[in-house]
Enzyme design. Sequence first.
Site, PDB file in Angstrom:
ATOM      1  CG  ASN A 375       1.994  -3.801  -7.615  1.00  0.00           C
ATOM      2  OD1 ASN A 375       2.863  -2.826  -7.317  1.00  0.00           O
ATOM      3  ND2 ASN A 375       2.551  -5.048  -7.712  1.00  0.00           N
ATOM      4  CB  ALA A 398       3.352  -8.775  -3.673  1.00  0.00           C
ATOM      5  CD  GLU A 399       6.277  -5.504  -7.368  1.00  0.00           C
ATOM      6  OE1 GLU A 399       7.282  -4.648  -7.301  1.00  0.00           O
ATOM      7  OE2 GLU A 399       5.076  -5.306  -6.892  1.00  0.00           O
ATOM      8  CG  ASN A 400       7.006 -10.615  -3.631  1.00  0.00           C
ATOM      9  OD1 ASN A 400       6.410  -9.890  -3.490  1.00  0.00           O
ATOM     10  ND2 ASN A 400       7.502 -11.378  -2.352  1.00  0.00           N
TER      11      ASN A 400
END
Length: 588
Positions: A375, A398-400
């Site tokens: 990340n 990607a944290e989204n």
Amino acid sequence: MFHQHRQLSTAFAATLRRNIADTERRLLLQSSSSFSTLAIIGLTERQTQTPCSSTFYRQSQSTLIPVRSYTDANTIKNKFTSSQNSKVVTNVKSIFEKHLFNGASINIGGFGLGGIPETLIHELQGYDAAKDLTIASLTAGVDGFGLGKLFEVDGKVKRVLASYVGENKNFENMFFNGKLEVELTPQGTLAGRMHAAGAGMPAFYSPAGAGTIYSEGGLPIKYKRTDDGTLEVDIESPKRETRVFDGKEFVMEEALHADISFVKAYKADTRGNLVFRGTSRNANPDAAMSGRICIAEVEHIVEAGELKPDEVHLPGIYVDYIIPATHNEKKIERLKTSHDGDEDGAEKSVANIGSARLRMIKRAAKEFKNGMYVNLGIGIPTMASNYIPSGVHIELQAENGLLGLGPYPNISKREHPDADFINAGKETVTAIKGASTFSSSDSFNMIRGGHVDLTILGGLQVSKNGDLANWIIPGKLVKGMGGAMDLVSAPRAKVVVTMDHVAKNGSPKILEECSLPLTGKGVVDRIITDMCVFDCDRSKGGGLTLVEIAPGLTVEDIKNATDCEFKVADDLPLMVDEEEDGDEKIVG
């Protein structure tokens, strides 16, 4: 006997309330009216169109089955809102009149401008019968668009729960002038709290924010201006309950229920089953689950039965109303593209970067090991992905909600920017072969569960014990912690911080103790600056060791720029080779 009778009476009353609410909803669904244009489609293979209808085709084994699409408002109203089992409603105001009120809480899906329910936000902006609202969403939109539109109406919003608010100047001005209450919350925690509400869990424990002002209390929620113009804290956050598991501190987080939730989906059937597209899924499933009433705004609506059961991302049991996405601009917040010959945007990204920062980028790229899940934060960490060493293959998370993050769309290859595929910096991206998309809560489950191997992010300050501060300057800068608190608290992940060794005014950024509010306590494994590389021994009580140095510098130079003591490794190599310290790339 009395106790049993009371339990039965309570249960009967609850059942009666549910039945009444369901009856009201069905009556409203049957009586809905007035909307502009809606496309009812199936899975598209190819299409032909007439002025008021279209025929789309979906593949069923070896046969193309035609699915009629309608754009005539009256036809759609008669066909899809008259059925008792249809959840399609065309009059948003009629739903608001039933379920919205002053002081209501609304959980809203979306990340940046991706996957936001534009139609519902637009309708809410103009609905005068609901003010002093509490809004919870991962981000706060931008000036004049998305959630930013709600802050333009005086008294519309009283409190906001969000993880990142840095793209909205009007929002920031309202906060610092005491016109808005802001409860900054780690991104994974916020998504998890919504998910917990829908799952019937009253609370859960998370390592995010433990040992910081977030858990210990005192974070400004509301400011006020005194008569002489001084800024003072009017409301501050309370101390949160914590508990230690296996020697590590965790923060108790309560479920985040909402009176109503607004979500955006790509496709739905008339029974409310939802399908999302790309990273526009983000926190939409979590928000949908958390609302006592859920309204889903949808781009394409199909008949019940057109969606295969395995296609459905969120079952219709969580959704009360389906409305057409009549406001569907889908703005792109940060348009990024590349062309053949510019190394997938790498040269464009580093064209204006000096040699010192380029040195940091190249050195950060050496942290990548073959097979890692990684990340990367915004800025220098993301740019490091342009310099992955030869023979090394990593997968970016990607944290989204995207695993298998690809480069910017290549215009030369006819890869067009897509608002439904963005990274955590809200930039348009592509997905590599084998990529997957998922909800925000699932994304942070990966992170908190220890499945991400490496996190590289920026910093404002780092202490000798591995404490990190990178998200707020009280009274001056309020952006929010985003997903950083979740990322740095993840077990088994190596945390690397990239930052300038000193601030613009020449003051050290590597300190005995951080003076800014912490992102994480004892979380940093390695610091990469423009001057050197430090390792932090956080597992044995802290302490820094200088392990690499930039060409042309001495240990004495590092000491003069560092505000804490540190050890020096016996073997002190250069952080990049002399020939790498120019403008040449390691590997494209």
